[in-house]
Design a protein around this motif. Structure first.
Motif, PDB file in Angstrom:
ATOM      1  N   GLU A 188     -43.178  16.246 -37.949  1.00 31.50           N
ATOM      2  CA  GLU A 188     -44.162  16.184 -39.036  1.00 31.50           C
ATOM      3  C   GLU A 188     -43.508  16.413 -40.394  1.00 31.50           C
ATOM      4  OE1 GLU A 188     -48.023  18.793 -40.424  1.00 31.50           O
ATOM      5  OE2 GLU A 188     -47.677  18.520 -38.278  1.00 31.50           O
ATOM      6  N   LYS A 189     -42.522  17.306 -40.433  1.00 28.34           N
ATOM      7  CA  LYS A 189     -41.886  17.648 -41.708  1.00 28.34           C
ATOM      8  C   LYS A 189     -40.694  16.766 -42.038  1.00 28.34           C
ATOM      9  CE  LYS A 189     -40.190  21.553 -44.416  1.00 28.34           C
ATOM     10  NZ  LYS A 189     -39.997  23.025 -44.461  1.00 28.34           N
ATOM     11  N   PHE A 190     -39.888  16.460 -41.023  1.00 34.05           N
ATOM     12  CA  PHE A 190     -38.625  15.767 -41.274  1.00 34.05           C
ATOM     13  C   PHE A 190     -38.554  14.363 -40.679  1.00 34.05           C
ATOM     14  CE2 PHE A 190     -37.559  20.361 -40.919  1.00 34.05           C
ATOM     15  CZ  PHE A 190     -37.227  20.579 -42.259  1.00 34.05           C
ATOM     16  N   GLY A 191     -39.456  14.018 -39.768  1.00 38.39           N
ATOM     17  CA  GLY A 191     -39.362  12.745 -39.066  1.00 38.39           C
ATOM     18  C   GLY A 191     -38.313  12.813 -37.972  1.00 38.39           C
ATOM     19  N   LEU A 192     -38.073  11.671 -37.336  1.00 38.82           N
ATOM     20  CA  LEU A 192     -37.065  11.604 -36.281  1.00 38.82           C
ATOM     21  C   LEU A 192     -35.673  11.399 -36.883  1.00 38.82           C
ATOM     22  CD1 LEU A 192     -38.920   9.374 -33.662  1.00 38.82           C
ATOM     23  CD2 LEU A 192     -38.354  11.797 -33.428  1.00 38.82           C
ATOM     24  N   PRO A 193     -34.622  11.759 -36.160  1.00 43.44           N
ATOM     25  CA  PRO A 193     -33.265  11.544 -36.656  1.00 43.44           C
ATOM     26  C   PRO A 193     -33.002  10.062 -36.957  1.00 43.44           C
ATOM     27  CG  PRO A 193     -33.232  12.955 -34.714  1.00 43.44           C
ATOM     28  CD  PRO A 193     -34.630  12.436 -34.845  1.00 43.44           C
ATOM     29  N   GLU A 194     -32.177   9.826 -37.954  1.00 42.65           N
ATOM     30  CA  GLU A 194     -31.805   8.444 -38.301  1.00 42.65           C
ATOM     31  C   GLU A 194     -31.044   7.808 -37.145  1.00 42.65           C
ATOM     32  OE1 GLU A 194     -28.918   6.104 -41.518  1.00 42.65           O
ATOM     33  OE2 GLU A 194     -29.350   8.239 -41.742  1.00 42.65           O
ATOM     34  N   LYS A 195     -31.326   6.529 -36.906  1.00 41.80           N
ATOM     35  CA  LYS A 195     -30.634   5.809 -35.841  1.00 41.80           C
ATOM     36  C   LYS A 195     -29.750   4.720 -36.434  1.00 41.80           C
ATOM     37  CE  LYS A 195     -33.898   6.325 -31.989  1.00 41.80           C
ATOM     38  NZ  LYS A 195     -32.952   6.824 -30.986  1.00 41.80           N
ATOM     39  N   GLU A 196     -28.546   4.619 -35.934  1.00 42.91           N
ATOM     40  CA  GLU A 196     -27.662   3.528 -36.304  1.00 42.91           C
ATOM     41  C   GLU A 196     -27.944   2.321 -35.424  1.00 42.91           C
ATOM     42  OE1 GLU A 196     -23.577   4.623 -36.089  1.00 42.91           O
ATOM     43  OE2 GLU A 196     -23.833   6.459 -37.293  1.00 42.91           O
ATOM     44  N   PRO A 197     -27.575   1.123 -35.868  1.00 41.63           N
ATOM     45  CA  PRO A 197     -27.667  -0.042 -34.979  1.00 41.63           C
ATOM     46  C   PRO A 197     -26.851   0.215 -33.715  1.00 41.63           C
ATOM     47  CG  PRO A 197     -27.244  -0.742 -37.231  1.00 41.63           C
ATOM     48  CD  PRO A 197     -27.107   0.751 -37.222  1.00 41.63           C
ATOM     49  N   ARG A 198     -27.415  -0.134 -32.588  1.00 43.76           N
ATOM     50  CA  ARG A 198     -26.788   0.188 -31.304  1.00 43.76           C
ATOM     51  C   ARG A 198     -25.492  -0.581 -31.116  1.00 43.76           C
ATOM     52  NH1 ARG A 198     -28.741   2.381 -26.403  1.00 43.76           N
ATOM     53  NH2 ARG A 198     -26.916   2.682 -25.069  1.00 43.76           N
ATOM     54  N   VAL A 199     -24.440   0.123 -30.751  1.00 45.50           N
ATOM     55  CA  VAL A 199     -23.163  -0.481 -30.389  1.00 45.50           C
ATOM     56  C   VAL A 199     -23.026  -0.367 -28.885  1.00 45.50           C
ATOM     57  CG1 VAL A 199     -20.665  -0.388 -30.595  1.00 45.50           C
ATOM     58  CG2 VAL A 199     -22.093   0.066 -32.598  1.00 45.50           C
ATOM     59  N   SER A 200     -22.835  -1.487 -28.210  1.00 45.32           N
ATOM     60  CA  SER A 200     -22.704  -1.488 -26.750  1.00 45.32           C
ATOM     61  C   SER A 200     -21.418  -2.210 -26.384  1.00 45.32           C
ATOM     62  CB  SER A 200     -23.907  -2.179 -26.107  1.00 45.32           C
ATOM     63  OG  SER A 200     -23.817  -2.127 -24.705  1.00 45.32           O
ATOM     64  N   THR A 201     -20.470  -1.487 -25.809  1.00 38.94           N
ATOM     65  CA  THR A 201     -19.183  -2.087 -25.471  1.00 38.94           C
ATOM     66  C   THR A 201     -18.954  -2.009 -23.960  1.00 38.94           C
ATOM     67  OG1 THR A 201     -18.021   0.001 -25.800  1.00 38.94           O
ATOM     68  CG2 THR A 201     -18.183  -1.459 -27.696  1.00 38.94           C
ATOM     69  N   HIS A 202     -17.970  -2.754 -23.507  1.00 44.86           N
ATOM     70  CA  HIS A 202     -17.539  -2.712 -22.121  1.00 44.86           C
ATOM     71  C   HIS A 202     -16.100  -2.222 -22.101  1.00 44.86           C
ATOM     72  CE1 HIS A 202     -21.131  -4.976 -21.037  1.00 44.86           C
ATOM     73  NE2 HIS A 202     -20.840  -5.780 -22.044  1.00 44.86           N
ATOM     74  N   PHE A 203     -15.629  -1.829 -20.960  1.00 43.31           N
ATOM     75  CA  PHE A 203     -14.277  -1.305 -20.877  1.00 43.31           C
ATOM     76  C   PHE A 203     -13.218  -2.361 -21.178  1.00 43.31           C
ATOM     77  CE2 PHE A 203     -16.430   1.905 -18.138  1.00 43.31           C
ATOM     78  CZ  PHE A 203     -16.088   3.012 -18.902  1.00 43.31           C
ATOM     79  N   ILE A 204     -13.591  -3.646 -21.034  1.00 47.54           N
ATOM     80  CA  ILE A 204     -12.591  -4.693 -21.242  1.00 47.54           C
ATOM     81  C   ILE A 204     -12.511  -5.138 -22.692  1.00 47.54           C
ATOM     82  CG2 ILE A 204     -12.700  -5.535 -18.864  1.00 47.54           C
ATOM     83  CD1 ILE A 204     -14.542  -7.800 -19.844  1.00 47.54           C
ATOM     84  N   ARG A 205     -13.413  -4.671 -23.575  1.00 46.76           N
ATOM     85  CA  ARG A 205     -13.327  -5.051 -24.981  1.00 46.76           C
ATOM     86  C   ARG A 205     -14.147  -4.077 -25.838  1.00 46.76           C
ATOM     87  NH1 ARG A 205     -16.897  -8.544 -22.535  1.00 46.76           N
ATOM     88  NH2 ARG A 205     -18.926  -8.840 -23.528  1.00 46.76           N
TER      89      ARG A 205
END
Length: 205
Positions: A188-205
């Motif tokens: 109510e006072k601060f809102g939810l934490p800011e979110k960055e655009p999702r980064v999704s990687t795989h182990f090969i890159r």
């Protein structure tokens, strides 16, 4: 405040139900609307990674998982309780949670999660860790207690003899209530934490 409580045991009124009922009494006293849903005897198949939910917003298998989805979205907290089978949760419950978390696209950030493991003897901490991973990947704070959330009992009704276990889940319910109310004030006072655009990687890159 609303809490959804999932009972993963196939035993009606068994030891897992005793643990959840103990928590519900605390929630009721604290003015929290708590609903217990038993999923342990449901016919729930596992996720098949078909992608249907991405296109349609619901799981392709129209069973209890789709009925739980709106309850999950509406609640402020989720309690998941399971008997221990081979140091892990009931497979039916895991199938339910896999599909429930995967098929629901709504933001789960700051919903409070809590897990409870019920066993004859061993495997509680492994099951506790297993269930908490659903919350950890979803931005859900995990409610804790005075001990790892476990209750012991083998035969039906034996959990009532585990005084420490029942005290642990009562403390869990109180801590969860405090955390949910505190988060509601923070939002109510601060809102939810800011979110960055999702980064999704795989182990090969």
């Amino acid at each position: 405040m609303k809490v959804l409580m999932l009972n993963g045991s196939p035993r009606v009124d068994g030891n897992t139900a005793i643990a959840l009922d103990e928590m519900k009494r605390v929630f009721d006293k604290e003015g929290v609307d708590a609903e217990i849903v038993s999923v342990g005897k449901e016919a729930i198949r596992g996720c098949v990674a078909c992608g249907y939910c991405f296109q349609n917003g619901t799981c392709v298998f129209d069973d209890v998982v789709n009925r739980l989805a709106p309850k999950f979205e509406e609640c402020d907290g989720l309690v998941v309780a399971s008997p221990v089978y081979y140091a892990s949760a009931n497979a039916t419950l895991i199938a339910c949670l896999d599909r429930l978390f995967y098929s629901t696209g709504f933001d789960k950030t700051m919903k409070v999660g809590a897990s409870v493991a019920v066993a004859r003897r061993g495997g509680c901490s492994a099951t506790y860790d297993e269930l908490n991973k659903y919350f950890g990947i979803s931005g859900m704070p995990i409610a804790t207690s005075q001990y790892w959330n476990s209750v012991h009992g083998r035969e039906k009704g034996e959990a009532v003899q585990d005084e420490e276990g029942l005290q642990t889940v009562r403390a869990l319910a109180r801590n969860m209530t405090f955390l949910m109310k505190s988060i509601a004030l923070g939002k109510e006072k601060f809102g939810l934490p800011e979110k960055e655009p999702r980064v999704s990687t795989h182990f090969i890159r």
